[in-house]
Design a protein around this motif. Structure first.
Motif, short mmCIF file in Angstrom:
data_model
loop_
_atom_site.label_atom_id
_atom_site.label_comp_id
_atom_site.label_asym_id
_atom_site.label_seq_id
_atom_site.Cartn_x
_atom_site.Cartn_y
_atom_site.Cartn_z
N UNK A 1 0.84 -1.19 0.00
CA UNK A 1 0.00 0.00 0.00
C UNK A 1 0.88 1.25 0.00
N UNK A 2 0.30 2.35 -0.46
CA UNK A 2 0.96 3.64 -0.46
C UNK A 2 0.06 4.62 0.27
N UNK A 3 0.63 5.42 1.18
CA UNK A 3 -0.13 6.43 1.90
C UNK A 3 0.35 7.80 1.44
N UNK A 4 -0.57 8.64 0.97
CA UNK A 4 -0.23 9.98 0.49
C UNK A 4 -1.08 11.00 1.22
N UNK A 5 -0.42 12.05 1.73
CA UNK A 5 -1.14 13.09 2.47
C UNK A 5 -1.00 14.42 1.75
N UNK A 6 -2.12 15.09 1.50
CA UNK A 6 -2.10 16.43 0.91
C UNK A 6 -1.80 17.42 2.04
N UNK A 7 -0.62 18.05 1.97
CA UNK A 7 -0.19 18.92 3.06
C UNK A 7 -1.13 20.10 3.27
N UNK A 8 -1.76 20.58 2.19
CA UNK A 8 -2.58 21.78 2.30
C UNK A 8 -3.99 21.50 2.78
N UNK A 9 -4.59 20.38 2.37
CA UNK A 9 -5.99 20.12 2.68
C UNK A 9 -6.18 19.10 3.80
N UNK A 10 -5.16 18.28 4.09
CA UNK A 10 -5.32 17.23 5.08
C UNK A 10 -5.96 15.97 4.55
N UNK A 11 -6.12 15.86 3.24
CA UNK A 11 -6.67 14.64 2.65
C UNK A 11 -5.59 13.57 2.61
N UNK A 12 -5.89 12.39 3.14
CA UNK A 12 -4.94 11.28 3.16
C UNK A 12 -5.51 10.16 2.31
N UNK A 13 -4.74 9.72 1.32
CA UNK A 13 -5.15 8.63 0.44
C UNK A 13 -4.36 7.38 0.76
N UNK A 14 -5.04 6.25 0.90
CA UNK A 14 -4.40 4.95 1.11
C UNK A 14 -4.61 4.16 -0.16
N UNK A 15 -3.53 3.95 -0.91
CA UNK A 15 -3.59 3.38 -2.26
C UNK A 15 -3.13 1.93 -2.22
N UNK A 16 -3.98 1.03 -2.67
CA UNK A 16 -3.63 -0.38 -2.77
C UNK A 16 -2.89 -0.58 -4.08
N UNK A 17 -1.60 -0.96 -4.00
CA UNK A 17 -0.80 -1.11 -5.21
C UNK A 17 -1.07 -2.41 -5.94
N UNK A 18 -1.84 -3.32 -5.33
CA UNK A 18 -2.17 -4.58 -6.00
C UNK A 18 -3.41 -4.44 -6.87
#
Length: 355
Positions: free
Chosen positions: A50-67
């Motif tokens: 999995x990949x976790x990405x956080x938008x520094x400006x908005x606080x949106x956090x995406x958890x991306x399943x790489x499979x």
């Protein structure tokens, strides 16, 4: 929209290899979770990347399943100031608090093989531990250091894996830009005689009692990395290697300019070789077993990571070019990776145990 970055990309990301943290792979698994199984989670045949990405400006956090390329999102406070992970849990610093996410994927080391599990994403809320420096690990407590107060919060790992946030807090001394991390049944905590960087280290138990005051032969400590049951900390004099026997300084090579000192380390999980940026000149490769430094020429590098014993390092420069340097510093391969590197928010390269 600006993302904080923890992988070589233009977003702030963490690669979760569904693996235990780089802590103590040779230690026995903690009691209470047979082979890592948890009710409601399925055992899988491969690691659940999995990949976790956080938008520094908005606080949106995406958890991306790489499979399967599916994406789940969680909203946290903004701006996001830090993002870290221990291989299962993500810790997002924002608004002087730490938001904890259970990504629902993990690996359970079991002798000569691993067990892979997949459960549900869980939002474990924001907690008043400060907005950064939360360091977790397999088989030990998660610890968070609050620079503003000098307090350390110890999070019970077994309870966390069961979805419960159970903590104890103690005062580690004067407020400073410090750290605390678990190693087995102890915590290594920084101390400081001033408000800036640490100049001392202590072993403590999980209740905060000082077990041992270490003799630290350097100052301006920063960037602790765990290598099995050893901790390596960058300082103004070199790399401080801390284990059960004490603290040993591995000095920089003679003639190293002060601007070329290391500030933080990056490595493949469990690897005994670490990489660090070397000012504007390139990168360092630190061999913990050999107690040695190797200077590598990589002008304008903004990120680096060590690939493992004898494999050298990857670097990313300000033009967006990714390079592989061998253990002697020779360029093996290079390729353009990103079109633009944000100098105020430089990326980080992550190498997991398999890629």
């Amino acid at each position: 929209m600006k993302f904080r970055t923890a992988c070589a990309a233009v977003t702030t990301t963490l690669l979760l290899a569904a693996c235990s943290s780089p802590g103590s792979p040779d230690a026995d698994p903690p009691a209470g979770h047979g082979h890592g199984a948890v009710s409601g989670a399925s055992e899988e045949a491969e690691a659940q990347y999995h990949l976790v990405a956080a938008d520094a400006e908005t606080g949106a956090v995406a958890i991306i399943d790489l499979l399967d390329e599916s994406v789940d999102t969680v909203e946290v406070a903004a701006p996001v100031t830090s993002l870290s992970s221990d291989g299962r849990f993500a810790y997002v610093g924002a608004d002087e608090r730490t938001h904890v996410l259970d990504t629902g994927v993990w690996t359970w080391p079991h002798g000569d093989h691993n067990h892979y599990y997949r459960g549900e994403l869980a939002d474990l809320d924001a907690h008043g531990w400060g907005d950064g420096h939360a360091i977790g690990g397999f088989g030990t407590a998660t610890a968070a250091f609050d620079d503003a107060s000098g307090e350390v919060t110890v999070v019970d790992r077994d309870a966390l894996e069961d979805g419960e946030v159970t903590t104890a807090t103690f005062d580690a001394g004067e407020p400073h830009h410090g750290f605390a991390l678990g190693v087995g049944d102890r915590l290594l905590t920084s101390t400081s005689s001033g408000p800036e960087l640490p100049d001392g280290l202590q072993w403590r138990d999980h209740e905060g009692e000082v077990v041992e005051e270490l003799d630290v032969p350097c100052a301006d400590l920063h960037g602790a990395a765990r290598v099995r049951d050893t901790v390596v900390v960058a300082c103004d004099g070199g790399a401080l290697v801390v284990d059960a026997d004490g603290a040993e300084l591995v000095p920089y090579p003679d003639g190293t300019p002060p601007d070329d000192r290391a500030w933080s380390f990056a490595q493949r999980p469990h690897s005994t070789e670490l990489a660090a940026l070397r000012g504007d000149a390139g990168a360092w490769l630190v061999d913990v077993n050999a107690r040695s430094w190797t200077a590598m020429d990589a002008p304008n590098a903004v990120a680096t990571v060590a690939l493992g014993t004898g494999l050298g390092v990857l670097t990313l420069d300000a033009s967006g070019t990714l390079r592989h340097l061998d253990a002697a510093g020779a360029v093996v391969a290079e390729a353009p990776l990103v079109e633009k590197v944000d100098a105020d928010n430089p990326p980080t390269i992550v190498a997991d145990a398999a890629r």
